[in-house]
Scaffold this motif. Structure first.
Motif, PDB file in Angstrom:
ATOM      1  N   ASN A   2      -2.288  15.662 -15.368  1.00 12.01           N
ATOM      2  CA  ASN A   2      -3.369  15.542 -14.385  1.00 12.01           C
ATOM      3  C   ASN A   2      -3.941  14.124 -14.381  1.00 12.01           C
ATOM      4  OD1 ASN A   2      -5.256  15.356 -16.555  1.00 12.01           O
ATOM      5  ND2 ASN A   2      -5.382  17.593 -16.647  1.00 12.01           N
ATOM      6  N   ASP A   3      -4.839  13.881 -13.454  1.00 13.12           N
ATOM      7  CA  ASP A   3      -5.399  12.542 -13.254  1.00 13.12           C
ATOM      8  C   ASP A   3      -6.129  12.045 -14.506  1.00 13.12           C
ATOM      9  OD1 ASP A   3      -6.186  10.226 -12.062  1.00 13.12           O
ATOM     10  OD2 ASP A   3      -7.764  11.097 -10.846  1.00 13.12           O
ATOM     11  N   LYS A   4      -6.820  12.951 -15.207  1.00 13.96           N
ATOM     12  CA  LYS A   4      -7.613  12.560 -16.374  1.00 13.96           C
ATOM     13  C   LYS A   4      -6.723  12.127 -17.531  1.00 13.96           C
ATOM     14  CE  LYS A   4     -10.940  14.488 -19.693  1.00 13.96           C
ATOM     15  NZ  LYS A   4     -11.670  15.716 -20.105  1.00 13.96           N
ATOM     16  N   LYS A   5      -5.624  12.841 -17.744  1.00 20.38           N
ATOM     17  CA  LYS A   5      -4.768  12.578 -18.911  1.00 20.38           C
ATOM     18  C   LYS A   5      -3.715  11.508 -18.659  1.00 20.38           C
ATOM     19  CE  LYS A   5      -5.087  17.309 -20.740  1.00 20.38           C
ATOM     20  NZ  LYS A   5      -4.317  18.530 -21.049  1.00 20.38           N
ATOM     21  N   ALA A   6      -3.519  11.100 -17.413  1.00 17.11           N
ATOM     22  CA  ALA A   6      -2.380  10.251 -17.054  1.00 17.11           C
ATOM     23  C   ALA A   6      -2.349   8.941 -17.838  1.00 17.11           C
ATOM     24  CB  ALA A   6      -2.381   9.972 -15.558  1.00 17.11           C
ATOM     25  N   THR A   7      -3.505   8.317 -18.043  1.00 17.24           N
ATOM     26  CA  THR A   7      -3.529   6.998 -18.701  1.00 17.24           C
ATOM     27  C   THR A   7      -3.919   7.063 -20.174  1.00 17.24           C
ATOM     28  OG1 THR A   7      -5.805   6.673 -17.954  1.00 17.24           O
ATOM     29  CG2 THR A   7      -4.046   5.807 -16.532  1.00 17.24           C
ATOM     30  N   ALA A   8      -4.218   8.257 -20.687  1.00 16.52           N
ATOM     31  CA  ALA A   8      -4.611   8.383 -22.092  1.00 16.52           C
ATOM     32  C   ALA A   8      -3.467   7.962 -23.004  1.00 16.52           C
ATOM     33  CB  ALA A   8      -5.018   9.829 -22.387  1.00 16.52           C
ATOM     34  N   PHE A   9      -3.781   7.221 -24.050  1.00 18.37           N
ATOM     35  CA  PHE A   9      -2.842   6.763 -25.073  1.00 18.37           C
ATOM     36  C   PHE A   9      -1.806   5.768 -24.542  1.00 18.37           C
ATOM     37  CE2 PHE A   9      -4.152  11.085 -26.245  1.00 18.37           C
ATOM     38  CZ  PHE A   9      -4.645  10.886 -27.520  1.00 18.37           C
ATOM     39  N   SER A  10      -2.004   5.253 -23.340  1.00 19.00           N
ATOM     40  CA  SER A  10      -0.987   4.370 -22.752  1.00 19.00           C
ATOM     41  C   SER A  10      -0.830   3.083 -23.558  1.00 19.00           C
ATOM     42  CB  SER A  10      -1.372   4.035 -21.305  1.00 19.00           C
ATOM     43  OG  SER A  10      -0.407   3.182 -20.730  1.00 19.00           O
ATOM     44  N   LEU A  11       0.420   2.645 -23.736  1.00 17.66           N
ATOM     45  CA  LEU A  11       0.707   1.397 -24.452  1.00 17.66           C
ATOM     46  C   LEU A  11       0.525   0.176 -23.568  1.00 17.66           C
ATOM     47  CD1 LEU A  11       3.858   2.107 -26.662  1.00 17.66           C
ATOM     48  CD2 LEU A  11       1.652   1.286 -27.440  1.00 17.66           C
ATOM     49  N   GLU A  12       0.619   0.382 -22.257  1.00 14.71           N
ATOM     50  CA  GLU A  12       0.519  -0.729 -21.317  1.00 14.71           C
ATOM     51  C   GLU A  12      -0.523  -0.415 -20.257  1.00 14.71           C
ATOM     52  OE1 GLU A  12       4.274  -1.789 -19.611  1.00 14.71           O
ATOM     53  OE2 GLU A  12       5.396  -1.270 -21.430  1.00 14.71           O
ATOM     54  N   LYS A  13      -1.089  -1.471 -19.659  1.00 14.32           N
ATOM     55  CA  LYS A  13      -1.966  -1.283 -18.524  1.00 14.32           C
ATOM     56  C   LYS A  13      -1.108  -1.009 -17.289  1.00 14.32           C
ATOM     57  CE  LYS A  13      -5.985  -3.965 -20.025  1.00 14.32           C
ATOM     58  NZ  LYS A  13      -6.915  -5.081 -19.707  1.00 14.32           N
ATOM     59  N   SER A  14      -1.457   0.030 -16.562  1.00 15.57           N
ATOM     60  CA  SER A  14      -0.605   0.428 -15.445  1.00 15.57           C
ATOM     61  C   SER A  14      -1.414   1.192 -14.409  1.00 15.57           C
ATOM     62  CB  SER A  14       0.528   1.322 -15.972  1.00 15.57           C
ATOM     63  OG  SER A  14       1.224   1.922 -14.917  1.00 15.57           O
ATOM     64  N   PHE A  15      -0.968   1.089 -13.153  1.00 17.21           N
ATOM     65  CA  PHE A  15      -1.527   1.932 -12.102  1.00 17.21           C
ATOM     66  C   PHE A  15      -0.952   3.339 -12.241  1.00 17.21           C
ATOM     67  CE2 PHE A  15      -1.892  -2.330 -10.247  1.00 17.21           C
ATOM     68  CZ  PHE A  15      -3.207  -2.313  -9.810  1.00 17.21           C
ATOM     69  N   LYS A  16      -1.664   4.331 -11.732  1.00 15.83           N
ATOM     70  CA  LYS A  16      -1.191   5.712 -11.783  1.00 15.83           C
ATOM     71  C   LYS A  16      -0.170   5.953 -10.670  1.00 15.83           C
ATOM     72  CE  LYS A  16      -5.665   7.339 -13.509  1.00 15.83           C
ATOM     73  NZ  LYS A  16      -6.861   8.134 -13.186  1.00 15.83           N
ATOM     74  N   THR A  17       0.762   6.864 -10.953  1.00 12.13           N
ATOM     75  CA  THR A  17       1.757   7.254  -9.963  1.00 12.13           C
ATOM     76  C   THR A  17       1.498   8.699  -9.577  1.00 12.13           C
ATOM     77  OG1 THR A  17       3.376   5.776 -10.978  1.00 12.13           O
ATOM     78  CG2 THR A  17       4.218   7.437  -9.455  1.00 12.13           C
ATOM     79  N   PHE A  18       0.994   8.917  -8.351  1.00 12.87           N
ATOM     80  CA  PHE A  18       0.649  10.254  -7.875  1.00 12.87           C
ATOM     81  C   PHE A  18       1.810  10.851  -7.076  1.00 12.87           C
ATOM     82  CE2 PHE A  18      -3.426   8.197  -8.486  1.00 12.87           C
ATOM     83  CZ  PHE A  18      -4.202   9.187  -9.064  1.00 12.87           C
ATOM     84  N   LEU A  19       1.998  12.165  -7.184  1.00 15.58           N
ATOM     85  CA  LEU A  19       2.991  12.858  -6.372  1.00 15.58           C
ATOM     86  C   LEU A  19       2.434  13.077  -4.971  1.00 15.58           C
ATOM     87  CD1 LEU A  19       4.339  13.361  -9.138  1.00 15.58           C
ATOM     88  CD2 LEU A  19       4.926  15.641  -8.326  1.00 15.58           C
ATOM     89  N   SER A  20       3.304  13.005  -3.988  1.00 14.74           N
ATOM     90  CA  SER A  20       2.861  13.223  -2.609  1.00 14.74           C
ATOM     91  C   SER A  20       2.529  14.689  -2.370  1.00 14.74           C
ATOM     92  CB  SER A  20       3.950  12.771  -1.627  1.00 14.74           C
ATOM     93  OG  SER A  20       4.214  11.403  -1.782  1.00 14.74           O
ATOM     94  N   LEU A  21       3.374  15.596  -2.907  1.00 15.91           N
ATOM     95  CA  LEU A  21       3.165  17.031  -2.688  1.00 15.91           C
ATOM     96  C   LEU A  21       3.217  17.767  -4.030  1.00 15.91           C
ATOM     97  CD1 LEU A  21       5.461  17.490   0.425  1.00 15.91           C
ATOM     98  CD2 LEU A  21       2.969  17.548   0.423  1.00 15.91           C
ATOM     99  N   PRO A  22       2.188  17.643  -4.854  1.00 13.22           N
ATOM    100  CA  PRO A  22       2.210  18.302  -6.172  1.00 13.22           C
ATOM    101  C   PRO A  22       2.072  19.814  -6.035  1.00 13.22           C
ATOM    102  CG  PRO A  22       0.060  17.330  -5.766  1.00 13.22           C
ATOM    103  CD  PRO A  22       0.938  16.904  -4.617  1.00 13.22           C
ATOM    104  N   MET A  23       2.664  20.545  -6.991  1.00 12.53           N
ATOM    105  CA  MET A  23       2.543  21.995  -7.000  1.00 12.53           C
ATOM    106  C   MET A  23       1.145  22.424  -7.441  1.00 12.53           C
ATOM    107  SD  MET A  23       5.358  23.268  -5.931  1.00 12.53           S
ATOM    108  CE  MET A  23       5.363  24.957  -6.489  1.00 12.53           C
ATOM    109  N   SER A  24       0.500  21.581  -8.292  1.00 14.47           N
ATOM    110  CA  SER A  24      -0.862  21.873  -8.735  1.00 14.47           C
ATOM    111  C   SER A  24      -1.510  20.574  -9.184  1.00 14.47           C
ATOM    112  CB  SER A  24      -0.851  22.877  -9.892  1.00 14.47           C
ATOM    113  OG  SER A  24      -0.331  22.271 -11.054  1.00 14.47           O
ATOM    114  N   GLU A  25      -2.835  20.595  -9.312  1.00 12.45           N
ATOM    115  CA  GLU A  25      -3.566  19.413  -9.769  1.00 12.45           C
ATOM    116  C   GLU A  25      -3.212  19.066 -11.212  1.00 12.45           C
ATOM    117  OE1 GLU A  25      -5.532  17.266  -8.160  1.00 12.45           O
ATOM    118  OE2 GLU A  25      -4.954  18.326  -6.338  1.00 12.45           O
ATOM    119  N   GLU A  26      -2.876  20.087 -12.018  1.00 11.80           N
ATOM    120  CA  GLU A  26      -2.524  19.861 -13.418  1.00 11.80           C
ATOM    121  C   GLU A  26      -1.183  19.165 -13.565  1.00 11.80           C
ATOM    122  OE1 GLU A  26      -4.199  20.385 -16.459  1.00 11.80           O
ATOM    123  OE2 GLU A  26      -5.779  20.382 -14.968  1.00 11.80           O
ATOM    124  N   ARG A  27      -0.382  19.143 -12.526  1.00 16.32           N
ATOM    125  CA  ARG A  27       0.942  18.499 -12.560  1.00 16.32           C
ATOM    126  C   ARG A  27       1.087  17.597 -11.338  1.00 16.32           C
ATOM    127  NH1 ARG A  27       0.665  19.768 -17.070  1.00 16.32           N
ATOM    128  NH2 ARG A  27       1.509  21.602 -18.092  1.00 16.32           N
TER     129      ARG A  27
END
Length: 804
Positions: free
Chosen positions: A525-550
């Motif tokens: 999900n959006d909250k966990k996407a950047t947690a623990f990341s080794l590099e600074k990065s923009f998020k990559t969102f799915l166009s048609l996700p099955m759920s907000e958690e994925r």
């Protein structure tokens, strides 16, 4: 798709084949049979009984004393608590000695002083799910038709002597989402003919067109709409054989008209809908896109707000159904319905899918429209339903069908090269064998010397290109009959790439250390996407996700890995040690595609080892995890250039965190999970690490070499150094190694002291140094000289002094 064995026998001669054997043949031909349910398995001794008398139990208000005849000897007394039991009924009776689901055995009993010789059963007590029991019998016993013969086997009457095959259909095999489609498939496998249902009824003198007209505004969304009119209908229960077929297919019976539309849906794969003509409110059917914010109350009594994306069936002004999804409550068939408007239509699958998704309604009808129905069966299904309604609801079918038809039904004609079949399958199949296979499938074939011209019926919409036909040849010929051959290669030998070999080393090392492999989603999900990341990065969102958690690609393996740890701990696992090797995704610029990199991560909590017979327990700690990572790096041949540098990360404990650097470049981190996150996930002390395998595997490291055990003794000297608190043991160790030179074989910390006997701002760090010369025995003078060099270097670098 649930397929009744006995129902299937009505279309294909199965010749008494064992259901297990049939399931194996279907699976081997390409459609997986996920399971077989033997209805009524383990039940015995249940017969049809006739209730001759019923009176109130003298000692219990909610019990009835019944005299029941079940065709053997004299009638017997049975005490029954069902509120709807009554004189004259035909019911299911478990006789004395009978066995019901759960190995429940029926014995003679006394209930409140009255003898009971058996049990009058509800459908639930015979193993039928409550959600499938007709509503009028949901709170009591099931009553059989009055003509049912007393003493006969109740399981046979309820089709509980049947076997139901569950087919795991892939999205392309929509043709098998109905009994006829399965019959065609089974007939092809067994080399038999399909027996199609016959339709025959006497049409009334009046014409359907005098009662209704059809107008389609959106011909792309609804290229074909047919309406039949049936009058003098009498609403009541459907015949028992139909009810049991629906129940075994997972559909609850309602009344004869609704059950017939559901029966034809299962038989032909064509969804139908019956409107109460007098409640429909008009003599015209208009199919159009809904107006914005228009509303309809559907059969589930929910008010739905429509948009211009939704296709609706209207009476010219008011919506009466959401096309292909669900009918409206206003014009539903009820007990007093006497005239039916029967709908059969071909709706665009995407349009139906849009409405189904928007309303959260996924029905048997919408599923079939989404997957694709056979356009050639639309009118046939309407005729079949009309015939059944005339038989079992007393209806008079008016002459003709009112149709608006813009549907161009085409059968795919595909040219197939016999040479290509041989090349793709890697074996030779004769042209005659191919023709035989296609004919078994019901395809028409024209032959030439090297090619076949195959015409595919409209029911098989999944077959569009030459490769589809080759697949049909392969699966009907039998995958097991295709010989295994090795590829012919010269000058080539197989083996792992360097990258694959290193990945295997990582996996073997971690599993050898006691960690279990976990595989988690690449999406989070959006909250966990950047947690623990080794590099600074923009998020990559799915166009048609099955759920907000994925909905977002992960930038670290740890968030989902920690969820797995928490899941296992919540299920009474006191110690968990997981690792995962997987991809993470970084995006340097927002509008670019993400870069995929492989990482390895680990999470360990609880006991690292326990020897209960010795009373020893060791909890995992920072140094256990550090040793694990060091061992892994050593296994990869990475000895030099690695540093563990104390650092801070918001997800990790502020005093137990280290970045892992290779020649100054960040390649990972290690530490304890921050207490805040431990509390959030309900975890005890948990230690984690993550390494960038993409970077580590790319390093050009020397092969691991092994040296002989030294022949000469080593000399060990211990030193305790007093240094400033800010200086780390790693910094001191680096100085010792450089000053000790080749004769310094090993160095490690064994004690750190900060206390009342230490000067303010100082600490004591104790090292053990081992000196060794592999060529000869060291002399005391040599050791002393080197050792003094080490002490001098420490004093010069960090003003370290020996602790007195």
């Amino acid at each position: 798709m649930f397929v009744s064995y006995k129902w299937l026998e009505e279309y294909v001669d199965l010749d008494g084949m064992n259901p297990e054997i049939l399931a194996e043949k279907i699976t081997r031909s390409g459609i997986e049979v996920e399971g077989i349910e033997y209805k009524g398995e383990g039940i015995k001794g249940v017969v049809i009984g006739h209730v001759l008398e019923r009176e109130q139990h003298p000692n219990a208000d909610k019990l009835n004393k019944c005299l029941v005849d079940f065709g053997v000897d004299e009638p017997v007394q049975i005490i029954c608590g069902a509120p709807n039991v009554d004189k004259g009924q035909k019911v299911a009776v478990a006789t004395v000695g009978a066995v019901l689901p759960g190995n429940f055995k029926i014995k003679k009993a006394k209930l409140r002083g009255e003898a009971s010789h058996g049990m009058i059963c509800s459908l639930q007590e015979l193993g039928i799910q409550g959600k499938l029991v007709p509503k009028e019998y949901a709170e009591g016993i099931f009553v059989f038709p009055s003509e049912t013969e007393t003493g006969t086997n109740a399981l046979e009457k309820l089709a509980l002597d049947d076997a139901v095959l569950e087919l795991g259909l892939t999205p392309n095999r929509a043709d098998a989402m109905n009994m006829l489609g399965v019959a065609y498939e089974v007939a092809a496998i067994l080399g038999r003919k399909v027996k199609l249902p016959e339709t025959s009824y006497q049409a009334g003198s009046e014409k359907a067109a005098d009662y209704i007209s059809v107008k389609v505004d959106d011909k792309e969304a609804n290229p074909l709409y047919a309406a039949k009119m049936i009058k003098d209908v009498k609403i009541g229960p459907s015949p028992l054989w139909m009810q049991t077929k629906l129940i075994n297919a997972g559909i609850r019976p309602h009344n004869n008209v609704v059950d017939i539309t559901n029966f034809v849906l299962l038989e032909y794969g064509q969804p139908l809908h019956a409107f109460d003509y007098h409640r429909f409110g008009s003599k015209e059917v208009v199919i159009r896109k809904a107006f914005e914010n228009e509303t309809i109350v559907t059969l589930d009594e929910q008010e739905r707000t429509l948009t211009h994306k939704h296709l609706v069936i209207t009476n010219g002004s008011i919506p009466q159904a959401v096309a292909g999804v669900m009918g409206g409550a206003e014009s539903e068939v009820r007990e007093d319905t006497t005239m039916i408007l029967l709908e059969a239509a071909y709706f665009n699958g995407q349009t139906v899918r849009q409405a189904s998704k928007d309303f959260g309604l996924r029905s048997e009808s919408s599923i079939r429209f989404e997957k694709g129905i056979d356009p050639a069966r639309v009118l046939l299904a309407a005729e079949r339903a009309a015939d059944l309604i005339s038989q079992y609801a007393g209806g008079v079918v008016l002459e003709g069908t009112v149709v608006e038809d813009h549907l161009d039904i085409k059968e795919n004609t595909i040219s197939l090269s016999t040479e290509k079949v041989t090349k793709v399958l890697g074996m030779s199949i004769s042209q005659e064998e191919m023709v035989h296979i296609f004919e078994k499938l019901g395809f028409s074939v024209e032959t030439s010397e090297v090619d076949l011209i195959v015409t595919v019926p409209s029911r098989r919409g999944d077959i569009a290109i030459e490769e589809d036909l080759i697949e049909e040849v392969a699966r009907l010929y039998g995958y097991d009959n295709i010989p295994s051959t090795l590829p012919e290669l010269t000058g080539f030998s197989g083996g792992l790439t360097s990258y694959q070999a290193k990945r295997r080393k990582v996996r073997r090392f971690l599993e050898g250390a006691g960690l279990s492999q976990a595989i988690t989603y690449s999406l989070t999900n959006d909250k966990k996407a950047t947690a623990f990341s080794l590099e600074k990065s923009f998020k990559t969102f799915l166009s048609l996700p099955m759920s907000e958690e994925r909905s977002v690609l992960r930038q670290s393996l740890l968030p989902n890995l920690l969820d797995s740890v928490a899941y296992n701990l919540a299920r009474q696992s006191d110690s968990v040690a997981f690792y995962e090797i997987g991809s993470v995704f970084y995006k340097v610029e927002e509008q670019t595609k993400p870069v995929e990199k492989e990482h390895v991560a680990g999470a360990v909590t609880g006991l690292w080892h326990k020897n209960l017979w010795q009373g020893e327990k060791k909890l995992v700690d920072f140094f256990v995890m550090k040793g694990l990572v060091e061992g892994l790096l050593e296994k990869l041949g990475i000895h030099e250039g690695i540093e563990f540098v104390q650092s801070e990360r918001k997800e990790l404990h502020p005093g137990r965190t280290a970045n892992i650097l290779y020649n100054g470049v960040l390649v990972g981190f290690i530490g304890q999970l921050h207490p805040f996150f431990e509390k959030e996930l309900d975890l005890p002390e948990t230690y984690i690490f993550e390494l960038d395998l993409h970077e580590l595997f790319a390093l050009d490291v020397a092969d691991i070499t092994y040296t002989a055990i030294p022949r000469y003794p080593s000399v060990t000297r211990d030193i305790a150094l007093v240094v400033s608190k800010e200086i780390t043991s790693g910094q001191l160790e680096d100085v010792i190694k450089k000053a000790g030179g080749k004769l310094l074989n090993e160095v490690h910390v064994f004690d750190v002291y900060e206390g009342e006997h230490m000067e303010e701002g100082k600490k004591s760090v104790a090292f053990s140094l081992q000196y060794l010369n592999p060529e000869q025995t060291l002399t005391e003078e040599e050791v002393t000289e080197i050792h003094n060099q080490v002490l001098k270097a420490l004093e010069d670098a960090y003003q370290a002094v020996l602790r007195g």
